[in-house]
Design a protein around this motif. Sequence first.
Motif, short mmCIF file in Angstrom:
data_model
loop_
_atom_site.label_atom_id
_atom_site.label_comp_id
_atom_site.label_asym_id
_atom_site.label_seq_id
_atom_site.Cartn_x
_atom_site.Cartn_y
_atom_site.Cartn_z
N MET B 56 0.85 -1.19 0.00
CA MET B 56 0.00 0.00 0.00
C MET B 56 0.88 1.24 0.00
O MET B 56 1.90 1.29 0.69
N TYR B 87 -11.98 3.74 -7.80
CA TYR B 87 -10.87 3.71 -6.84
C TYR B 87 -9.75 2.78 -7.32
O TYR B 87 -8.99 2.24 -6.51
N SER B 133 -15.97 6.64 -0.57
CA SER B 133 -14.92 6.00 0.23
C SER B 133 -14.70 6.81 1.49
O SER B 133 -14.59 8.04 1.42
N SER B 135 -12.01 6.49 3.26
CA SER B 135 -10.57 6.59 3.48
C SER B 135 -10.10 8.05 3.40
O SER B 135 -10.39 8.75 2.42
N TYR B 161 -17.18 2.49 0.79
CA TYR B 161 -15.95 1.69 0.67
C TYR B 161 -15.02 2.09 1.81
O TYR B 161 -15.08 3.22 2.30
N ASN B 162 -14.13 1.21 2.19
CA ASN B 162 -13.14 1.50 3.24
C ASN B 162 -13.78 2.12 4.48
O ASN B 162 -13.40 3.22 4.91
N SER B 165 -10.58 1.67 9.56
CA SER B 165 -9.31 0.94 9.63
C SER B 165 -8.73 1.16 11.02
O SER B 165 -9.26 1.93 11.81
N ARG B 193 -18.45 -8.57 4.10
CA ARG B 193 -17.01 -8.61 4.37
C ARG B 193 -16.39 -9.71 3.52
O ARG B 193 -16.97 -10.77 3.35
N ASP B 216 -13.90 -3.40 8.92
CA ASP B 216 -12.51 -3.19 8.48
C ASP B 216 -12.48 -2.79 7.01
O ASP B 216 -13.52 -2.60 6.38
N MET B 217 -11.28 -2.68 6.46
CA MET B 217 -11.08 -2.22 5.09
C MET B 217 -11.58 -3.21 4.04
O MET B 217 -11.67 -2.87 2.87
N PHE B 218 -11.85 -4.44 4.46
CA PHE B 218 -12.30 -5.45 3.50
C PHE B 218 -13.82 -5.57 3.49
O PHE B 218 -14.38 -6.55 3.00
N THR B 220 -17.62 -3.77 2.72
CA THR B 220 -18.37 -2.77 1.98
C THR B 220 -19.73 -2.61 2.66
O THR B 220 -20.37 -3.60 3.00
#
Lengths: 244, 244
Positions: B56, B87, B133, B135, B161-162, B165, B193, B216-218, B220
């Motif tokens: 990343m 993204y 997102s 993020s 999304y995201n 985290s 997930r 978590d980040m995985f 939606t």
Amino acid sequence: MKGELYVVGIGPGDEGYMTRDAGAALDKAELIVGYSLYVNLLCEQYKSKSIYSTGMGGEADRCRYALQQAASGINTAVICSGDAGVYGMASLILDLSKEYEEVDINIIPGITAALSGAAKLGAPIGNDFAVISLSTVLTPWERIEKRLKCAAEGDFAIVLYNPMSHHRPDTLKAACDIISGHTGCDRAAGYVRNIGRDEESTEVTTLGKLADMKLDMFTTVFIGSSDTGICNGKMITGRKYGIE
Amino acid sequence: MKGELYVVGIGPGDEGYMTRDAGAALDKAELIVGYSLYVNLLCEQYKSKSIYSTGMGGEADRCRYALQQAASGINTAVICSGDAGVYGMASLILDLSKEYEEVDINIIPGITAALSGAAKLGAPIGNDFAVISLSTVLTPWERIEKRLKCAAEGDFAIVLYNPMSHHRPDTLKAACDIISGHTGCDRAAGYVRNIGRDEESTEVTTLGKLADMKLDMFTTVFIGSSDTGICNGKMITGRKYGIE
């Protein structure tokens, strides 16, 4: 014995866009149900199966028929152009399925025009975006207007489905005027017509020019956010990855 | 002789979601470039090709490398999880391609998590929707906040999304609070997930409960519009096809 019901997003037309799962579902299906135009997009191997197709407006009838056939033991695929869920038949099938609880429903996603069209124009939805249909057949114009206003105010990249038709020659111009009230007329814009089909065409332009274009139901329109630029004829909505 | 550069959306992971064009591009590629995690999702036949993967934050480095290799005559595929444009790396590749005008760039769309996740939950984005997102790595929180507010005000179905985290444990709750200020806490919501991967999990719930979840980040997240109902554990955002 009950059959399976697949709600299949077949992508824009060209087989290359179809997922392996979508292909596998059509292989397993004994009966294919869909809007006549989308049935015509299928390749020959699927057209030789049993087909039940009706015209625009026959959605509820088609979906009920598909549920009945699946309930009676026939593996059935309801096909949708693009994705199964984005303006597709998944919601209607799930709504109607209350009366057919014995049927197993498998929703198989597909490449919707926001994705296939974006790839043709460059990367217009590389950051947050909103998808809005301008069709007034199932949604009152006041709600559409409000969404256009909010999407522009939120600085989303915007994708418009069903931008205009013979019955509503003015919706695209009305939408562009609402958006340009927030963004100005120089905002990057573009469209793709007949994505993945014969006579595909694309154009990258500005929102001001887009407002006066004559497009149709087979066209998907993209309007950039404040981060969208045009470079080598492509729309690019960047996220900043530390390059300049 | 110059090589081809493919920017390929491989879908969420499971090969069934990959399009035929994406598979064909990976077949043709001599070199595959991508984020390490996504390279690991590829099936064995592709992993045995030349691979350039970084972690990343290495996006610009990876994309420059891919353009250089294609310019030197090597057919190269840059892989993106989900779609190439949403993204994904398409915008960055097109931005950087100004320095490599001789390279042919082919953007190949894929099934983004908004579509694959929606299919798992039912039909949560069956009408107009917005994708955001959470993020803050590439977008300031103030812009994200504004988009959340506008999407809620416009009564869009919303895909996040995201959602959170380790570094930003509070973004999901903050987003839910902004949205529920417009919708109330009973609005239908859900998440998926690890879509199409091992240990996939889904839940359909309400916006109020979602606000306190640890995701978590995985993952939606889907938040319904005023038209979204829950039926047999599925989120359904209907368009009214004349049934009731």
